[in-house]
Design a protein around this motif. Structure first.
Motif: not given
Length: 238
Positions: A73-81, A101-104, A107-112
């Motif tokens: 049920a948690l938000p899941c951040h996947a690296v790509g398709n 890209d893992t760096a990107a 960065d997206a996780i940090v931003a939110g």
């Protein structure tokens, strides 16, 4: 017809081989690694989990069902398709798809990020840069290793049979582990001639760096770390 060695294991290998045939190449299957599930205690999950991060489809494929159930049920951040597809198939309800890209992704996780622990489903064999980038930005990361990558061992006789004792024009490399095994194979006296003019196509610069004895134009690196870019590089080379 150009002979292309596919070093990745299933389930991705069959898909890659079909695509190569469609492109007019002759694929040769030689998985050099295998992935195996690791024991995971679902009770290890922190209580203040804010989200899940995944940089490899294998991490969710090998995760136990009870662990997925706790996190689904948690938000899941996947690296790509491909990783996002695997996460949805495993049962995650809200999956965001990164650019590959893992760096990107970091960065997206940090931003939110506001607070809480990011559970990082991953393998035992991995590059530390993703976790380090998050930690440096003040994000609390809890890595849970769900699988391990093991090198497969073949005899010279077995390899010669699989390769039909014919030179290999190209090799596709999807992981640093496979690249290391490939390098060891190319150094075997019985096989050296088959790889004398081989061009190695790596998914990333980190993977290519593992090939210490291969230099110059014999190494090609995908401009982006996903298979579409890798196969397009192969197509352009031909």
């Amino acid at each position: 017809m150009v002979r292309v060695l596919v070093t990745r294991p299933e389930p991705g290998a069959a898909r890659t081989m079909r695509r190569l045939r469609d492109m007019g190449f002759q694929p040769i299957l030689l998985p050099l690694t295998d992935t195996v599930a690791l024991p995971v205690e679902a009770g290890e999950i922190a209580r203040d989990v804010a989200a899940v991060a995944v940089t490899s489809a294998n991490a969710v494929r090998h995760a136990p069902e009870e662990l997925i159930a706790m996190l689904a049920a948690l938000p899941c951040h996947a690296v790509g398709n491909r990783t996002a597809e695997a996460a949805r198939k495993a049962g995650f309800l809200s999956v965001s798809e990164g650019p590959g890209d893992t760096a990107a992704l970091a960065d997206a996780i940090v931003a939110g990020y506001s607070a809480g622990t990011i559970v990082y489903l991953t393998g035992r064999v991995r590059f530390p840069a993703f976790e380090e980038r998050l930690t440096a930005a003040g994000v609390e990361v809890r890595a849970i290793e769900t699988y391990d990558t093991l090198a497969l061992d073949y005899s010279d006789t077995d390899l010669l049979g699989r390769l039909s004792r014919q030179p290999v024009e190209a090799v596709l490399l999807y992981s640093a582990k496979a690249a290391a095994v490939t390098q060891a194979v190319t150094r075997r006296p019985a096989l050296r001639d088959l790889f004398e003019k081989t061009v190695f196509f790596a998914l990333s610069g980190r993977i290519a760096a593992t090939l210490e004895n291969i230099v110059g134009a014999r190494i090609r690196i995908a401009p982006e770390p996903h298979e579409e870019a890798l196969l397009e590089l192969l197509r352009a080379w031909r």
